[in-house]
Design a protein around this motif. Structure first.
Motif, PDB file in Angstrom:
ATOM      1  N   ILE A  29       8.546  20.927   8.832  1.00 10.69           N
ATOM      2  CA  ILE A  29       7.470  20.641   9.789  1.00 10.69           C
ATOM      3  C   ILE A  29       7.319  21.790  10.783  1.00 10.69           C
ATOM      4  O   ILE A  29       6.211  22.217  11.096  1.00 10.69           O
ATOM      5  N   GLU A  30       8.433  22.306  11.266  1.00 12.05           N
ATOM      6  CA  GLU A  30       8.363  23.440  12.197  1.00 12.05           C
ATOM      7  C   GLU A  30       7.823  24.691  11.516  1.00 12.05           C
ATOM      8  O   GLU A  30       7.083  25.465  12.112  1.00 12.05           O
ATOM      9  N   LEU A  31       8.212  24.904  10.258  1.00 11.65           N
ATOM     10  CA  LEU A  31       7.793  26.099   9.529  1.00 11.65           C
ATOM     11  C   LEU A  31       6.301  26.089   9.231  1.00 11.65           C
ATOM     12  O   LEU A  31       5.616  27.103   9.408  1.00 11.65           O
ATOM     13  N   THR A  32       5.774  24.938   8.787  1.00 13.25           N
ATOM     14  CA  THR A  32       4.377  24.877   8.367  1.00 13.25           C
ATOM     15  C   THR A  32       3.449  24.353   9.452  1.00 13.25           C
ATOM     16  O   THR A  32       2.241  24.570   9.393  1.00 13.25           O
ATOM     17  N   GLY A  33       3.973  23.611  10.425  1.00 10.09           N
ATOM     18  CA  GLY A  33       3.129  23.099  11.500  1.00 10.09           C
ATOM     19  C   GLY A  33       2.482  21.766  11.214  1.00 10.09           C
ATOM     20  O   GLY A  33       1.731  21.267  12.047  1.00 10.09           O
TER      21      GLY A  33
END
Length: 89
Positions: free
Chosen positions: A41-45
């Motif tokens: 989630i943090e990587l792709t947003g």
């Protein structure tokens, strides 16, 4: 349910080991799954990658479940006394 099913797949003398393995791998999944999802989630947003990761994990679990086989209630171990009786004419 997984723990109950794991005890039905082995002989009675191995129930505690099967229960322990099921618990260990379940706990590992509970630890690693949310960490990987949060990282995705943090990587792709967005949540799409985390949901896709979950779907892939569930599909792998389903495939592994279909490959599971049943075992006899007791392991096929011949003790020394049975072996001696079998050898006598």
């Amino acid at each position: 349910m997984v723990q109950a099913a794991s005890t039905e797949q082995v002989g009675s003398r191995y129930i505690t080991i099967a229960f322990s393995y099921a618990t260990l791998f379940f706990a590992g999944g509970q630890l690693i799954g949310p960490a990987i999802s949060g990282w995705l989630i943090e990587l792709t947003g967005d949540f799409r990658s985390a949901i896709a990761f979950t779907c892939v994990g569930l599909a792998i679990g389903l495939l592994l479940t279909y490959r599971m086989r049943s075992f006899p209630p007791e392991p096929a171990i011949i003790d020394r006394e049975q072996q001696l009786h079998a050898q006598r004419p």
